[in-house]
Design a protein around this motif. Structure first.
Motif, PDB file in Angstrom:
ATOM      1  N   SER A 147      11.150  -2.479   6.571  1.00 21.38           N
ATOM      2  CA  SER A 147      11.401  -1.035   8.108  1.00 21.38           C
ATOM      3  C   SER A 147      10.540   0.328   8.074  1.00 21.38           C
ATOM      4  N   VAL A 148       9.429   0.603   8.525  1.00 21.85           N
ATOM      5  CA  VAL A 148       9.104   1.587   8.624  1.00 21.85           C
ATOM      6  C   VAL A 148       9.903   2.629   9.355  1.00 21.85           C
ATOM      7  N   THR A 149      11.154   2.505   9.059  1.00 21.85           N
ATOM      8  CA  THR A 149      12.470   3.169   9.893  1.00 21.85           C
ATOM      9  C   THR A 149      12.839   3.972   8.876  1.00 21.85           C
ATOM     10  N   TYR A 166       4.488   4.177  12.809  1.00 17.75           N
ATOM     11  CA  TYR A 166       3.402   3.494  11.439  1.00 17.75           C
ATOM     12  C   TYR A 166       2.103   4.204  11.193  1.00 17.75           C
ATOM     13  N   ARG A 167       1.819   4.452  12.553  1.00 14.05           N
ATOM     14  CA  ARG A 167       0.325   5.120  12.860  1.00 14.05           C
ATOM     15  C   ARG A 167       0.628   6.269  12.159  1.00 14.05           C
ATOM     16  N   ASN A 196      -5.072   0.694   1.787  1.00 10.67           N
ATOM     17  CA  ASN A 196      -4.944  -0.438   1.482  1.00 10.67           C
ATOM     18  C   ASN A 196      -3.271  -0.564   1.064  1.00 10.67           C
ATOM     19  N   TYR A 197      -2.922  -0.137   0.729  1.00  9.23           N
ATOM     20  CA  TYR A 197      -0.903  -0.253   0.569  1.00  9.23           C
ATOM     21  C   TYR A 197      -0.704  -0.365   1.978  1.00  9.23           C
ATOM     22  N   TYR A 198      -0.240   1.278   2.787  1.00  6.49           N
ATOM     23  CA  TYR A 198      -0.334   1.246   3.814  1.00  6.49           C
ATOM     24  C   TYR A 198      -0.696   0.956   4.895  1.00  6.49           C
ATOM     25  N   GLY A 199      -1.720   0.371   5.081  1.00  3.97           N
ATOM     26  CA  GLY A 199      -2.604  -0.152   6.009  1.00  3.97           C
ATOM     27  C   GLY A 199      -1.987  -1.816   6.326  1.00  3.97           C
TER      28      GLY A 199
END
Length: 442
Positions: free
Chosen positions: A36-38, A86-87, A98-101
């Motif tokens: 999770s991004v959290t 995430y944004r 390419n990694y974070y997206g």
């Protein structure tokens, strides 16, 4: 796709693969909340579990129809890409979109979209991801990401492939673990995980497969679960006319290292130690990916895409033959001179046997001999050649490495002790003479 394995026939093989894959996917789904991004910290490492599961889901979605596992992962990814955090990560790390997206790209690959899409596409149009300096396998990573989004750019994977280490015909005995990972990524991204026919540069594709086969054998024997799984993926991607992958040793490794909860450690030696969750997550994920690709390859249909090289099957062996001829001319004369100078002492003819404990019967395994022990390594190579294994990629590369130790006087210098040069050169001449005869055979 055919499989070269003596331990399994097709139906039991499919059953064994399915059972292991189900164990892996059950564990991965149970651990989704940790992806999770959290939970992401200041560095990129905290994002890796979410990125990894997104890559797995995007590939899996293209290999098979939607199923409950895919639905569960899609629901999780959809939730993650809609988070404000995430944004923010995507905007702050545009050069590595390419990694974070990738979680967003996976949602797109599974047939949906999200509000973050406009930001991702704006970052790509800025050009930042494309001019950021990267090695070839990372450029192929970017291009694969863009294809998931359905975005076209001027660069194509086939233009990058010739600059990769996988396409440079490396000496397998000198390839490190890090370089092996780079080669697996090259094969997977250039072929879109076996779904695209790449345009390979001027090389014999069987040589690439031989390289991957030896590296896979090495990874299995050393108990590197993570790397072995990536190499199985790569071997499927680089499927030539031979189209064979020996799955039995890999499946045996998985059976012996699987934990009771359905996860796998990165290395076999870590199975009984306290779990390192990020390492176990990545290892289990690539195991699941490899098994998904294997299962799809065993089913009817045009998968994997058949790869075609540009040169003949004998390209690598021809290179070895040329090197053998050149070195023998100098080495034979040097051997004679060294024997005269040594007065014919016994050191000029070293017996076989110094390093045979490093070599399994019927196999090269030259990479097992410590690099500092050139005496033992030469003896091991001599034994392999005289067993008739010279056609094997590992032994051919051993001959090239041996040739690189020849000095300007024609002597094979394996240490600083002058008395051993004559013996090493004598062994080298015997090796190369035998190799020349075997390499000349059809």
């Amino acid at each position: 796709m055919n499989t070269d394995t003596t331990a399994y026939t097709t139906q039991p093989l499919i059953a064994a693969v399915s059972e292991l894959e189900n164990a892996a996917t059950t564990w991965l789904c149970r651990e989704l909340s940790k992806c999770s991004v959290t939970l992401v910290g200041p560095g990129p490492g905290g994002m890796k579990p979410l990125v990894d599961i997104a890559l797995y889901a995007s590939v899996r979605a293209r290999l098979r129809p939607v199923d409950p596992v895919q639905d569960e992962i899609l629901q999780h990814l959809r939730q993650e890409v809609e988070r404000p955090a995430y944004r923010d990560l995507v905007v702050e790390n545009g050069d590595f979109v390419n990694y974070y997206g990738l979680p967003y790209a996976a949602v797109v690959a599974m047939g949906e979209d999200g509000s973050v899409g406009r930001l991702v596409r704006a970052i790509v149009r800025s050009g930042v991801p494309l001019w950021t300096e990267r090695p070839p396998h990372r450029i192929l990573d970017v291009l694969f990401f863009l294809r998931l989004l359905g975005m076209s750019v001027d660069s194509r994977p086939d233009e990058v492939l010739p600059f990769s280490s996988l396409a440079s015909n490396p000496n397998v005995l000198l390839v490190t673990e890090q370089e092996t990972y780079a080669m697996t990524h090259t094969a997977m991204y250039a072929t879109e995980f076996g779904q695209r026919r790449a345009v390979w540069p001027e090389l014999a594709l069987p040589d690439v497969r031989d390289l991957l086969d030896v590296l896979l054998e090495r990874a299995v024997e050393s108990g590197s679960v993570d790397l072995a799984a990536e190499l199985v993926c790569s071997a499927i991607c680089v499927c030539d006319a031979r189209g064979l992958v020996d799955l039995a040793p890999f499946l045996e490794l998985l059976a012996s290292t699987r934990r009771e909860d359905g996860s796998w450690p990165r290395y076999a030696a870590e199975r009984s130690v306290p779990e390192n969750w990020p390492r176990s997550h990545h290892a289990t994920l690539v195991v699941a990916l490899a098994l998904a690709m294997v299962r799809r390859a065993l089913e009817p249909g045009p998968y994997p895409a058949r790869q075609v090289g540009s040169a003949g099957r004998e390209a690598h062996r021809a290179r070895v033959r040329r090197e053998v001829d050149a070195v023998l001319t100098r080495g034979t004369a040097a051997r004679s001179g060294a024997r005269r100078e040594s007065g014919g002492r016994a050191c000029a003819e070293r017996p076989l046997g110094d390093a045979l404990s490093w070599v399994r019967p019927g196999r090269g395994a030259l990479w097992r001999v410590p690099g500092a022990d050139r005496h033992g390594w030469i003896t091991a190579l001599e034994e392999c050649v005289f067993r008739g294994e010279v056609g094997r990629r590992e032994v051919c590369d051993g001959i090239l490495l041996l040739a690189s130790w020849q000095d300007e006087d024609g002597l094979i210098r394996c240490c600083d002790d002058e008395q051993h040069h004559a013996g090493s050169t004598a062994s080298a001449v015997r090796i190369l003479t035998a190799a020349r005869r075997q390499l000349a055979a059809p």
